[in-house]
Design a protein around this motif. Sequence first.
Motif, PDB file in Angstrom:
ATOM      1  N   VAL A  81      62.217  20.836  43.099  1.00 47.36           N
ATOM      2  CA  VAL A  81      61.894  20.520  41.705  1.00 47.36           C
ATOM      3  C   VAL A  81      61.713  19.011  41.583  1.00 47.36           C
ATOM      4  CG1 VAL A  81      62.593  20.824  39.299  1.00 47.36           C
ATOM      5  CG2 VAL A  81      63.302  22.485  41.029  1.00 47.36           C
ATOM      6  N   HIS A  82      60.518  18.575  41.913  1.00 44.77           N
ATOM      7  CA  HIS A  82      60.249  17.135  41.946  1.00 44.77           C
ATOM      8  C   HIS A  82      58.771  16.909  41.675  1.00 44.77           C
ATOM      9  CE1 HIS A  82      59.941  13.028  43.696  1.00 44.77           C
ATOM     10  NE2 HIS A  82      61.206  12.946  43.317  1.00 44.77           N
ATOM     11  N   GLY A  83      58.448  15.737  41.139  1.00 46.55           N
ATOM     12  CA  GLY A  83      57.071  15.416  40.793  1.00 46.55           C
ATOM     13  C   GLY A  83      56.109  15.436  41.962  1.00 46.55           C
ATOM     14  N   ILE A 103      67.699  31.558  43.275  1.00 49.66           N
ATOM     15  CA  ILE A 103      66.837  30.387  43.396  1.00 49.66           C
ATOM     16  C   ILE A 103      67.720  29.191  43.737  1.00 49.66           C
ATOM     17  CG2 ILE A 103      65.183  28.867  42.244  1.00 49.66           C
ATOM     18  CD1 ILE A 103      64.195  31.732  42.656  1.00 49.66           C
ATOM     19  N   ILE A 104      67.350  28.489  44.799  1.00 46.77           N
ATOM     20  CA  ILE A 104      68.067  27.282  45.210  1.00 46.77           C
ATOM     21  C   ILE A 104      67.182  26.088  44.891  1.00 46.77           C
ATOM     22  CG2 ILE A 104      69.001  26.000  47.172  1.00 46.77           C
ATOM     23  CD1 ILE A 104      69.559  28.759  48.475  1.00 46.77           C
ATOM     24  N   THR A 105      67.646  25.226  44.007  1.00 45.74           N
ATOM     25  CA  THR A 105      66.837  24.078  43.601  1.00 45.74           C
ATOM     26  C   THR A 105      67.316  22.804  44.290  1.00 45.74           C
ATOM     27  OG1 THR A 105      68.217  23.842  41.612  1.00 45.74           O
ATOM     28  CG2 THR A 105      66.145  25.024  41.375  1.00 45.74           C
ATOM     29  N   SER A 106      66.351  21.935  44.577  1.00 49.08           N
ATOM     30  CA  SER A 106      66.633  20.644  45.199  1.00 49.08           C
ATOM     31  C   SER A 106      65.868  19.559  44.472  1.00 49.08           C
ATOM     32  CB  SER A 106      66.197  20.655  46.673  1.00 49.08           C
ATOM     33  OG  SER A 106      66.794  21.714  47.373  1.00 49.08           O
ATOM     34  N   LEU A 107      66.442  18.359  44.440  1.00 49.23           N
ATOM     35  CA  LEU A 107      65.803  17.166  43.865  1.00 49.23           C
ATOM     36  C   LEU A 107      65.475  17.309  42.390  1.00 49.23           C
ATOM     37  CD1 LEU A 107      63.373  16.244  46.809  1.00 49.23           C
ATOM     38  CD2 LEU A 107      65.711  15.468  46.411  1.00 49.23           C
ATOM     39  N   GLY A 108      66.289  18.073  41.678  1.00 49.35           N
ATOM     40  CA  GLY A 108      66.095  18.166  40.237  1.00 49.35           C
ATOM     41  C   GLY A 108      66.700  19.429  39.666  1.00 49.35           C
ATOM     42  N   ALA A 109      67.604  19.289  38.696  1.00 52.71           N
ATOM     43  CA  ALA A 109      68.201  20.432  38.002  1.00 52.71           C
ATOM     44  C   ALA A 109      67.613  20.458  36.593  1.00 52.71           C
ATOM     45  CB  ALA A 109      69.718  20.295  37.951  1.00 52.71           C
ATOM     46  N   VAL A 110      66.765  21.445  36.325  1.00 53.03           N
ATOM     47  CA  VAL A 110      66.007  21.497  35.072  1.00 53.03           C
ATOM     48  C   VAL A 110      66.471  22.686  34.227  1.00 53.03           C
ATOM     49  CG1 VAL A 110      63.703  21.674  34.061  1.00 53.03           C
ATOM     50  CG2 VAL A 110      64.024  20.476  36.250  1.00 53.03           C
ATOM     51  N   PRO A 111      66.988  22.434  33.020  1.00 54.20           N
ATOM     52  CA  PRO A 111      67.485  23.530  32.175  1.00 54.20           C
ATOM     53  C   PRO A 111      66.447  24.619  31.923  1.00 54.20           C
ATOM     54  CG  PRO A 111      68.154  21.410  31.282  1.00 54.20           C
ATOM     55  CD  PRO A 111      67.203  21.114  32.390  1.00 54.20           C
ATOM     56  N   LYS A 261      63.294   1.896  54.553  1.00 58.52           N
ATOM     57  CA  LYS A 261      61.920   2.201  54.155  1.00 58.52           C
ATOM     58  C   LYS A 261      61.332   3.277  55.053  1.00 58.52           C
ATOM     59  CE  LYS A 261      57.422   0.002  53.349  1.00 58.52           C
ATOM     60  NZ  LYS A 261      56.640  -1.253  53.439  1.00 58.52           N
ATOM     61  N   LYS A 262      60.583   4.185  54.455  1.00 57.89           N
ATOM     62  CA  LYS A 262      59.949   5.263  55.192  1.00 57.89           C
ATOM     63  C   LYS A 262      58.897   4.724  56.157  1.00 57.89           C
ATOM     64  CE  LYS A 262      57.231   9.473  54.416  1.00 57.89           C
ATOM     65  NZ  LYS A 262      56.676  10.374  53.396  1.00 57.89           N
ATOM     66  N   ILE A 263      58.893   5.262  57.367  1.00 54.41           N
ATOM     67  CA  ILE A 263      57.884   4.889  58.351  1.00 54.41           C
ATOM     68  C   ILE A 263      56.542   5.472  57.958  1.00 54.41           C
ATOM     69  CG2 ILE A 263      57.189   5.198  60.775  1.00 54.41           C
ATOM     70  CD1 ILE A 263      60.166   5.303  61.475  1.00 54.41           C
ATOM     71  N   ASP A 264      55.475   4.741  58.126  1.00 57.40           N
ATOM     72  CA  ASP A 264      54.138   5.199  57.775  1.00 57.40           C
ATOM     73  C   ASP A 264      53.604   6.111  58.879  1.00 57.40           C
ATOM     74  OD1 ASP A 264      51.622   5.603  56.858  1.00 57.40           O
ATOM     75  OD2 ASP A 264      50.920   3.534  57.108  1.00 57.40           O
ATOM     76  N   PHE A 265      53.459   7.394  58.559  1.00 57.98           N
ATOM     77  CA  PHE A 265      52.939   8.345  59.531  1.00 57.98           C
ATOM     78  C   PHE A 265      51.439   8.590  59.342  1.00 57.98           C
ATOM     79  CE2 PHE A 265      57.440   9.374  59.366  1.00 57.98           C
ATOM     80  CZ  PHE A 265      57.744   9.487  60.711  1.00 57.98           C
ATOM     81  N   GLY A 266      50.790   7.783  58.531  1.00 62.20           N
ATOM     82  CA  GLY A 266      49.367   7.961  58.282  1.00 62.20           C
ATOM     83  C   GLY A 266      49.118   8.572  56.919  1.00 62.20           C
ATOM     84  N   GLU A 267      47.896   8.485  56.432  1.00 66.39           N
ATOM     85  CA  GLU A 267      47.554   8.987  55.110  1.00 66.39           C
ATOM     86  C   GLU A 267      47.559  10.511  55.076  1.00 66.39           C
ATOM     87  OE1 GLU A 267      43.932   7.384  53.706  1.00 66.39           O
ATOM     88  OE2 GLU A 267      44.614   5.307  53.738  1.00 66.39           O
ATOM     89  N   GLU A 268      48.045  11.043  53.984  1.00 62.17           N
ATOM     90  CA  GLU A 268      48.056  12.480  53.765  1.00 62.17           C
ATOM     91  C   GLU A 268      47.530  12.758  52.364  1.00 62.17           C
ATOM     92  OE1 GLU A 268      48.762  14.836  55.872  1.00 62.17           O
ATOM     93  OE2 GLU A 268      49.470  13.556  57.513  1.00 62.17           O
ATOM     94  N   LEU A 269      47.106  13.992  52.144  1.00 60.57           N
ATOM     95  CA  LEU A 269      46.576  14.355  50.834  1.00 60.57           C
ATOM     96  C   LEU A 269      47.665  14.405  49.772  1.00 60.57           C
ATOM     97  CD1 LEU A 269      44.086  17.184  51.847  1.00 60.57           C
ATOM     98  CD2 LEU A 269      43.551  14.823  51.213  1.00 60.57           C
ATOM     99  N   ASP A 270      48.863  14.770  50.165  1.00 56.28           N
ATOM    100  CA  ASP A 270      49.963  14.799  49.195  1.00 56.28           C
ATOM    101  C   ASP A 270      51.289  14.616  49.916  1.00 56.28           C
ATOM    102  OD1 ASP A 270      50.972  17.394  50.065  1.00 56.28           O
ATOM    103  OD2 ASP A 270      49.269  18.259  49.016  1.00 56.28           O
ATOM    104  N   ALA A 271      52.340  14.419  49.122  1.00 54.02           N
ATOM    105  CA  ALA A 271      53.655  14.135  49.683  1.00 54.02           C
ATOM    106  C   ALA A 271      54.189  15.287  50.522  1.00 54.02           C
ATOM    107  CB  ALA A 271      54.632  13.813  48.556  1.00 54.02           C
ATOM    108  N   ALA A 272      53.929  16.524  50.105  1.00 49.12           N
ATOM    109  CA  ALA A 272      54.438  17.680  50.834  1.00 49.12           C
ATOM    110  C   ALA A 272      53.855  17.741  52.246  1.00 49.12           C
ATOM    111  CB  ALA A 272      54.113  18.968  50.078  1.00 49.12           C
ATOM    112  N   LYS A 273      52.574  17.446  52.373  1.00 52.98           N
ATOM    113  CA  LYS A 273      51.934  17.466  53.690  1.00 52.98           C
ATOM    114  C   LYS A 273      52.460  16.329  54.564  1.00 52.98           C
ATOM    115  CE  LYS A 273      47.650  19.807  52.398  1.00 52.98           C
ATOM    116  NZ  LYS A 273      46.174  19.725  52.323  1.00 52.98           N
TER     117      LYS A 273
END
Length: 324
Positions: A81-83, A103-111, A261-273
Amino acid sequence: MKASFIDELSLPAIAAPLFLISGPKLVIECCKNGIVGTFPALNQRDTAGFEAWVIEIKEALAEFEAETGKKAAPFGVNLIVHGTNPRVQADLEICIKHKVPLIITSLGAVPQLVEAVHSYGGLVFHDVIKKRHAEKAAEAGVDGLILVAAGAGGHAGLTNPMSLITEVKAFFDKTILLSGCISTGNDIASALQMGADLAYMGTRFINVDESLADEEYKQMIIDSNASDIVYTAAVSGVNANFLRPSLESMGITEDMWAQTKKIDFGEELDAAKAEAKAWKTIWSAGQGVTSIDDSVSTTTLIDRLKEQFVTALQRQQEVLKKYL
């Protein structure tokens, strides 16, 4: 008040949703053997694929119950549960449609999400690594808190499990799950002794036949011990525990994993990828690798855990007799 399904389990444990590792086969075998099996929705490339997995699991468990007359344990789905997760709403709708029990939620508890799951009778458990996160999740109305303590695989915290359980139980009277270095039946008994209702096991279920992990990954876990686990934010931008050899094989040095700081693994289309790319070649595990020396079927593992659990409780009974 703890979740009612706990009393129906053969062992008070949940096989945690493992990114890129948990799939239908693992979930189904866990549930058939009386513990909760779970998987991350993002382990499927899209929502259509995710729904196909949910249907596969439901049909397999229904068939098992019809053939054996035994009730399978419930299964669960992990939602991030994250942007950065554009699929969260679509995947939630699939969970509602198929009435996913947990349901197991991570990175955000939304009522609003909790209310949606409660509308069909489902439960929501939420990952936390510190008291502040637990308080926010409790306010959102979750049914259980997964306390990810020091030494756990993945995005772990740094708090001792005894301290974390004590802090959370002071204000939360629903289901408590403990995560962190739980690899044996004795560990499960210890988790309950500390005040948890359920043990939450991740790393141990990487090394089963039904997991999607590479054989090299499983062997690295067998060959590793607690000193081989590195806590770093360099892989995903959030602190997590990884196997030292897998970091080194990708050319990530100690100086690099010491960075925040996160290591740069190259450009991706989105954060999940981007996350998937990193975790595909850099393998996570918890300090519980110390207790793992083989890779077996899920059924064999759960049978072993049950035997160890019972033996641990019997030992505690013998100790108790001395003080009565």
